[in-house]
Design a protein around this motif. Sequence first.
Motif, PDB file in Angstrom:
ATOM      1  N   TRP A  38      -3.452  13.571   3.246  1.00 46.64           N
ATOM      2  CA  TRP A  38      -4.887  13.383   2.956  1.00 46.64           C
ATOM      3  C   TRP A  38      -5.312  14.239   1.769  1.00 46.64           C
ATOM      4  N   ASP A  39      -4.415  14.325   0.802  1.00 48.01           N
ATOM      5  CA  ASP A  39      -4.718  14.979  -0.465  1.00 48.01           C
ATOM      6  C   ASP A  39      -5.828  14.203  -1.169  1.00 48.01           C
ATOM      7  N   PRO A  40      -6.727  14.880  -1.908  1.00 45.07           N
ATOM      8  CA  PRO A  40      -7.835  14.168  -2.565  1.00 45.07           C
ATOM      9  C   PRO A  40      -7.402  12.995  -3.434  1.00 45.07           C
ATOM     10  N   VAL A  41      -6.284  13.134  -4.134  1.00 46.43           N
ATOM     11  CA  VAL A  41      -5.846  12.045  -5.000  1.00 46.43           C
ATOM     12  C   VAL A  41      -5.218  10.923  -4.179  1.00 46.43           C
ATOM     13  N   GLU A  42      -4.539  11.266  -3.078  1.00 49.27           N
ATOM     14  CA  GLU A  42      -4.089  10.230  -2.153  1.00 49.27           C
ATOM     15  C   GLU A  42      -5.287   9.442  -1.631  1.00 49.27           C
ATOM     16  N   ASN A  43      -6.314  10.158  -1.248  1.00 48.22           N
ATOM     17  CA  ASN A  43      -7.522   9.506  -0.729  1.00 48.22           C
ATOM     18  C   ASN A  43      -8.177   8.624  -1.785  1.00 48.22           C
ATOM     19  N   ALA A  44      -8.114   9.077  -3.039  1.00 46.39           N
ATOM     20  CA  ALA A  44      -8.743   8.321  -4.123  1.00 46.39           C
ATOM     21  C   ALA A  44      -8.119   6.945  -4.289  1.00 46.39           C
ATOM     22  N   SER A  45      -6.820   6.825  -4.019  1.00 43.34           N
ATOM     23  CA  SER A  45      -6.178   5.511  -4.118  1.00 43.34           C
ATOM     24  C   SER A  45      -6.280   4.725  -2.815  1.00 43.34           C
ATOM     25  N   PHE A  46      -6.508   5.415  -1.706  1.00 44.70           N
ATOM     26  CA  PHE A  46      -6.609   4.758  -0.401  1.00 44.70           C
ATOM     27  C   PHE A  46      -7.972   4.096  -0.216  1.00 44.70           C
ATOM     28  N   MET A  47      -9.037   4.705  -0.745  1.00 44.30           N
ATOM     29  CA  MET A  47     -10.384   4.171  -0.535  1.00 44.30           C
ATOM     30  C   MET A  47     -10.572   2.781  -1.142  1.00 44.30           C
ATOM     31  N   PRO A  48     -10.203   2.538  -2.403  1.00 41.08           N
ATOM     32  CA  PRO A  48     -10.349   1.171  -2.915  1.00 41.08           C
ATOM     33  C   PRO A  48      -9.428   0.184  -2.211  1.00 41.08           C
ATOM     34  N   TRP A  49      -8.298   0.662  -1.685  1.00 46.81           N
ATOM     35  CA  TRP A  49      -7.432  -0.230  -0.898  1.00 46.81           C
ATOM     36  C   TRP A  49      -8.164  -0.706   0.352  1.00 46.81           C
ATOM     37  N   LEU A  50      -8.880   0.190   0.996  1.00 48.63           N
ATOM     38  CA  LEU A  50      -9.624  -0.179   2.201  1.00 48.63           C
ATOM     39  C   LEU A  50     -10.725  -1.189   1.889  1.00 48.63           C
ATOM     40  N   THR A  51     -11.508  -0.942   0.851  1.00 45.64           N
ATOM     41  CA  THR A  51     -12.614  -1.851   0.539  1.00 45.64           C
ATOM     42  C   THR A  51     -12.109  -3.171  -0.025  1.00 45.64           C
ATOM     43  N   ALA A  52     -11.001  -3.133  -0.780  1.00 45.26           N
ATOM     44  CA  ALA A  52     -10.418  -4.387  -1.278  1.00 45.26           C
ATOM     45  C   ALA A  52      -9.864  -5.217  -0.126  1.00 45.26           C
ATOM     46  N   THR A  53      -9.294  -4.552   0.881  1.00 46.24           N
ATOM     47  CA  THR A  53      -8.825  -5.260   2.077  1.00 46.24           C
ATOM     48  C   THR A  53      -9.988  -5.933   2.788  1.00 46.24           C
ATOM     49  N   ALA A  54     -11.099  -5.210   2.898  1.00 42.92           N
ATOM     50  CA  ALA A  54     -12.287  -5.801   3.511  1.00 42.92           C
ATOM     51  C   ALA A  54     -12.757  -7.019   2.717  1.00 42.92           C
ATOM     52  N   PHE A  55     -12.751  -6.907   1.405  1.00 40.71           N
ATOM     53  CA  PHE A  55     -13.179  -8.009   0.546  1.00 40.71           C
ATOM     54  C   PHE A  55     -12.300  -9.240   0.732  1.00 40.71           C
ATOM     55  N   LEU A  56     -10.987  -9.059   0.789  1.00 38.64           N
ATOM     56  CA  LEU A  56     -10.066 -10.189   0.935  1.00 38.64           C
ATOM     57  C   LEU A  56     -10.295 -10.933   2.244  1.00 38.64           C
ATOM     58  N   HIS A  57     -10.761 -10.234   3.261  1.00 38.58           N
ATOM     59  CA  HIS A  57     -11.039 -10.899   4.538  1.00 38.58           C
ATOM     60  C   HIS A  57     -12.411 -11.557   4.543  1.00 38.58           C
ATOM     61  N   SER A  58     -13.397 -10.878   3.998  1.00 37.42           N
ATOM     62  CA  SER A  58     -14.755 -11.424   4.088  1.00 37.42           C
ATOM     63  C   SER A  58     -14.963 -12.623   3.172  1.00 37.42           C
ATOM     64  N   VAL A  59     -14.188 -12.733   2.089  1.00 37.28           N
ATOM     65  CA  VAL A  59     -14.371 -13.886   1.200  1.00 37.28           C
ATOM     66  C   VAL A  59     -13.996 -15.186   1.900  1.00 37.28           C
ATOM     67  N   MET A  60     -13.125 -15.093   2.909  1.00 37.55           N
ATOM     68  CA  MET A  60     -12.770 -16.298   3.653  1.00 37.55           C
ATOM     69  C   MET A  60     -13.974 -16.868   4.392  1.00 37.55           C
ATOM     70  N   ILE A  61     -14.865 -15.992   4.824  1.00 31.63           N
ATOM     71  CA  ILE A  61     -16.074 -16.459   5.503  1.00 31.63           C
ATOM     72  C   ILE A  61     -16.994 -17.150   4.511  1.00 31.63           C
ATOM     73  N   GLN A  62     -17.112 -16.597   3.314  1.00 31.85           N
ATOM     74  CA  GLN A  62     -17.959 -17.237   2.306  1.00 31.85           C
ATOM     75  C   GLN A  62     -17.403 -18.603   1.917  1.00 31.85           C
ATOM     76  N   GLU A  63     -16.094 -18.695   1.755  1.00 32.86           N
ATOM     77  CA  GLU A  63     -15.484 -19.965   1.370  1.00 32.86           C
ATOM     78  C   GLU A  63     -15.687 -21.031   2.445  1.00 32.86           C
ATOM     79  N   ARG A  64     -15.558 -20.621   3.697  1.00 34.26           N
ATOM     80  CA  ARG A  64     -15.596 -21.596   4.780  1.00 34.26           C
ATOM     81  C   ARG A  64     -17.001 -21.835   5.311  1.00 34.26           C
TER      82      ARG A  64
END
Length: 660
Positions: free
Chosen positions: A240-266
């Motif tokens: 949980w180093d700050p720079v590790e966290n810096a790359s993990f946070m956009p991964w989390l929100t991008a993962t959320a985006f990839l799932h929620s766009v399916m709802i918009q499409e459908r």
Amino acid sequence: MALLGNSAIYLGLALSIYSLVIMLIGVKKQNQQLVDSGKGAILSVFLVTAISMALLLYLLGTSQFQFEYVKNYTSTELPLVYKLAALWAGNAGSLLLWTFFLALYNVMIMNSRMLRGNPMVPYVGMILTANTVFFMFILAFVAKPFVLLDEVPLEGNGLNPMLQNPGMMLHPVTLYLGYVGLSVPFAFAMAALLLKNIDDFWIKVTRRWTIVAWLFLTLGNLLGAQWAYVELGWGGYWAWDPVENASFMPWLTATAFLHSVMIQERKNMLKVWNVSLIIISYALTLFGTFLVRSGVLTSVHAFSNSNLGTYFLLYMGIAVIGGLYVLMSRYHLLRRDSGQFESLLSKESSFLLNNLILVGAAFSVFWGTNFPLISEAVRGTKVTVGAPFFNQVNAPIMLALLFVMAVCPLIAWQRSSLKNFRDNFLIPLALTVVLFLALVAMGMTKIWALVSFSVVGFLFLTHIQEFYRGIRARRKMTQETVPVAAWRLMIRNKRRYGGYIVHFGIAMIAIGIIGSNNFESDLAKTVKQGETIEIAGYTLTYESLAQRSEGINDIVFADLAVSKNGQAVGVIRAEKVFYGNWPEPSTEVGLISTFKEDLYVALSAWEPDGRATFSIKVNPLVKWIWTGGIIVVIGSLFAIWKGRFGNVVPKYTGVERKVS
């Protein structure tokens, strides 16, 4: 050489500004020739950026120490592969690489046959070019890669030993590709809003771009974890180093985006949410870059302190405020004709819950990472937030996420009935109970581990059931054999089953994390030659301590014979490397890895009489993490394999649509 390199940077900046301005004028005046001129300038920017990077690589590879960057990060004794890897060892080189990737993405989009004539393309080009202008400005005036020294040194400083690892050949590159890749869906989202295209068209256009960016972020995080595991010698892979966290946070929100766009499409829902997610993801990539280069937080991954942080903070503020302004100016359009949730027991609701969990995890990581700064600003004292905080907060969040991942595939769209729940979940739940009881019978007593392994087992079972049902239904219709039916089912639903394969990979990673965090054994012991160390069924016999030279480096190494439950396993070697041009030694761990566990040995210290101190760990199931990462890559590539933009991208000519 310096003149050529600097001229290329200045020319790239000038061309970027020209492209941005001329395309803006072209769009305003509906002049296709001006827009095409701007596109040509984008290609020219890519070419001069490629020339600059090739030149810097040549200087690094040939040890041109008259250049400050070459002198700071290479030496004559350094192998060629690491001389070239020094490109991303410092601010100037890594930002040049970032700019190259940004220009590459821009060229690929501007010259895509599937997007030819699309009115969004000039807007996308302008947004990406605005990014390029910023990075070219930094390279031209702040972090200059081609600075000459007044005196030419005979030798360079060399590369940080921690970076002299095969993982560091790929980790920064994949991470940058992921960071830069998220600027593409951001640019398309902003372009769609500016054009008042409030449907899901921009999502369909950028689906593969987003998955590719997410995949590179995933690879970057996993490669970084693997590097930390084998190179730092502390026995873990994520601190949980700050720079590790810096790359993990956009991964989390991008993962959320990839799932929620399916709802918009459908279902034509969550339009505001999806645009917000992509703005946040893009902003977090800039925030991560700010953390790495500002020096405000201490990290083994960060670059030295510089004034770059101020520029990135300012640019991040402009990008976020600009994105939110565009979003709010089109808010009424996004809310219009938006679908509604019909039931809490539906796939849509489970996807939304998935999103809330992921964003909650991102917020907890963001808060823990920045709390020391907030504390110092408010109270004048920097409070350290360590791994225990992140583990305690995120462990239940991630467990909830795994449960939602297990449930979501079996829930129907719109509304699920009790009968649907009974039919879909009865068998997986029953088998999960059996798994739980089996783990208890095997002697597992830690409740968190029991619950976590059971949830992961439930995830596997629900997904296997989905594959089974799909194959069975296809065989009934076609009479195909099981392998043929399975392949054709998957190949005709690549996105769906590719996602399921990714879920299998995530589950395997979870198994590794759960096992290694709950059942590790560790021991530090000083022994004489011939003495043994006992740990978790292993017997390690200290056989010898010796020293050898490799170039200007001295290596002290110890050999230990290893047996497990009386059976010989092999010999493990732990090393300490003393670099001739670096003050601190580097640890090279000895490792015997199986799917059951890793035996991890680090040489900590030694005495003139031959005694040596070893730090030894037995880390269960760590290999599942790296194997799960491979499965994630396979699933992601399968999901985007031979995607057909032609089915979703309408054809336009010129720049016919005006901005209103």
